[in-house]
Design an enzyme around this catalytic site. Structure first.
Site, short mmCIF file in Angstrom:
data_model
loop_
_atom_site.label_atom_id
_atom_site.label_comp_id
_atom_site.label_asym_id
_atom_site.label_seq_id
_atom_site.Cartn_x
_atom_site.Cartn_y
_atom_site.Cartn_z
N GLY A 50 7.31 -3.95 1.86
CA GLY A 50 6.59 -3.13 0.98
C GLY A 50 7.39 -2.75 -0.28
N GLN A 51 6.88 -2.18 -1.51
CA GLN A 51 7.51 -1.88 -2.46
C GLN A 51 8.49 -0.76 -2.34
OE1 GLN A 51 4.88 -1.88 -6.32
NE2 GLN A 51 3.32 -1.26 -4.67
N THR A 83 -1.74 0.16 4.20
CA THR A 83 -1.83 0.35 2.76
C THR A 83 -2.90 -0.25 2.04
OG1 THR A 83 -0.48 -1.27 2.05
CG2 THR A 83 0.74 0.74 2.40
N TYR A 89 -8.74 5.59 4.61
CA TYR A 89 -7.35 5.56 4.39
C TYR A 89 -6.65 7.24 4.24
CZ TYR A 89 -3.03 4.99 1.68
OH TYR A 89 -1.65 5.10 1.13
N LYS A 134 -3.83 9.06 6.59
CA LYS A 134 -2.39 9.39 6.27
C LYS A 134 -2.37 10.95 6.47
CE LYS A 134 0.08 7.44 3.94
NZ LYS A 134 1.35 6.79 4.65
N TRP A 157 -0.11 5.80 -7.03
CA TRP A 157 -0.15 4.64 -8.30
C TRP A 157 1.29 4.10 -8.26
CZ3 TRP A 157 -3.33 6.10 -13.09
CH2 TRP A 157 -4.45 6.81 -12.68
#
Length: 279
Positions: free
Chosen positions: A9-10, A56, A119, A123, A144
């Site tokens: 992931g990022q 995600t 989602y 979370k 974002w």
């Protein structure tokens, strides 16, 4: 050693780039089996654990909420309880989607969550599980996220601009684009502070200044030297399975006050990402 759940992931990618961490991808630990996370922590006995993994795919969660709940709530709960039993600081990523997006003022950490979709619900359940574990924790809500890797808005806009002269982008959703590198840096700094005895809690970190998606798209094209135009549309004109919050502004005063971590300027992060693409 800091143990990171997530690898591709990022944020996980940036954690690996910024520090000597042990990052576990799904090939090493399948979080669809939450007890596997407890085994991974026990086997490594890290000084801190960062959970940068989870479900995600926002729209896909609408049709697979049970599966998303396992990854976003049950697995973090197991991680947090295992860390609590060992006195290990646990840091967990969350999202602006725990809020309903009403109003125009930035959300504070103690504002009442009211997620609009599956989602956000999963979370939020993960947040509750982390707090209920009773150990030292940080829940870091962000929004974002973008970087030079993974799937994100910046890469999507650049790809579309390769073949289109005009792109339609929603202009009534406003928030703070956040560089993944800034999130990773904040998590590492908070992990160090917590290991030294700093108390944790729930915090927000998101980019500034606040912009709409359409404004962000224009900034991307301008910074990249693209001539693609942006056509402003309303959220109602671009229906998705999940209702998106119109107001994703997050107030970041608390993380600055307690950890001296400022809200990142997303324009600097965008320049860094574009330079990485060019390199």
């Amino acid at each position: 050693m800091i143990l990171v759940f997530g690898r591709s992931g990022q944020v996980a990618t940036e954690l690996v780039r910024q520090a000597d961490v042990t990052a576990l991808g799904r090939d090493a630990v399948d979080l669809r089996d939450p007890p596997a996370a407890a085994d991974a922590i026990a086997a490594r006995n890290p000084r801190a654990v960062i959970n940068a993994a989870g479900w995600t795919a926002v729209d896909a969660a609408e049709g697979a909420e049970a599966e998303a709940h396992v990854l976003n709530a049950e697995a973090p709960g197991v991680m947090a309880r295992t860390c609590a039993a060992r006195g290990i600081p646990f840091l967990h990523l969350s999202t602006d989607y725990v809020f309903d997006g009403a109003g125009t003022t930035p959300w504070h950490e103690d504002d009442m969550p009211a997620p609009l979709g599956a989602y956000g619900r999963t979370k939020l359940a993960g947040e509750h599980a982390v707090r209920d574990a009773g150990g030292p924790y940080v829940i870091l809500r962000t929004s974002w996220v973008f970087s030079a890797h993974g799937t994100n808005f910046v890469k999507t806009m650049l790809r579309l601009s390769d073949t289109r002269d005009c792109v339609s982008v929603v202009a009534d959703q406003v928030g703070g684009p956040t560089p993944a590198a800034a999130i990773a840096g904040a998590l590492l700094r908070m992990a160090d502070a917590m290991q030294a005895g700093k108390a944790g809690g729930t915090y927000h970190l998101a980019g500034e200044p606040h912009v709409s998606w359409a404004e962000f798209a224009r900034a991307i094209f301008a910074a990249a030297g693209r001539r693609t135009e942006v056509d402003d549309i309303a959220t109602a004109d671009y229906p998705t399975p999940t209702r998106r919050p119109l107001n994703s502004r997050l107030d970041c005063a608390a993380i600055m006050r307690d950890f001296n971590i400022p809200a990142p300027d997303w324009r600097d992060g965008l320049r860094d990402v574009l330079e990485e693409f060019q390199a």
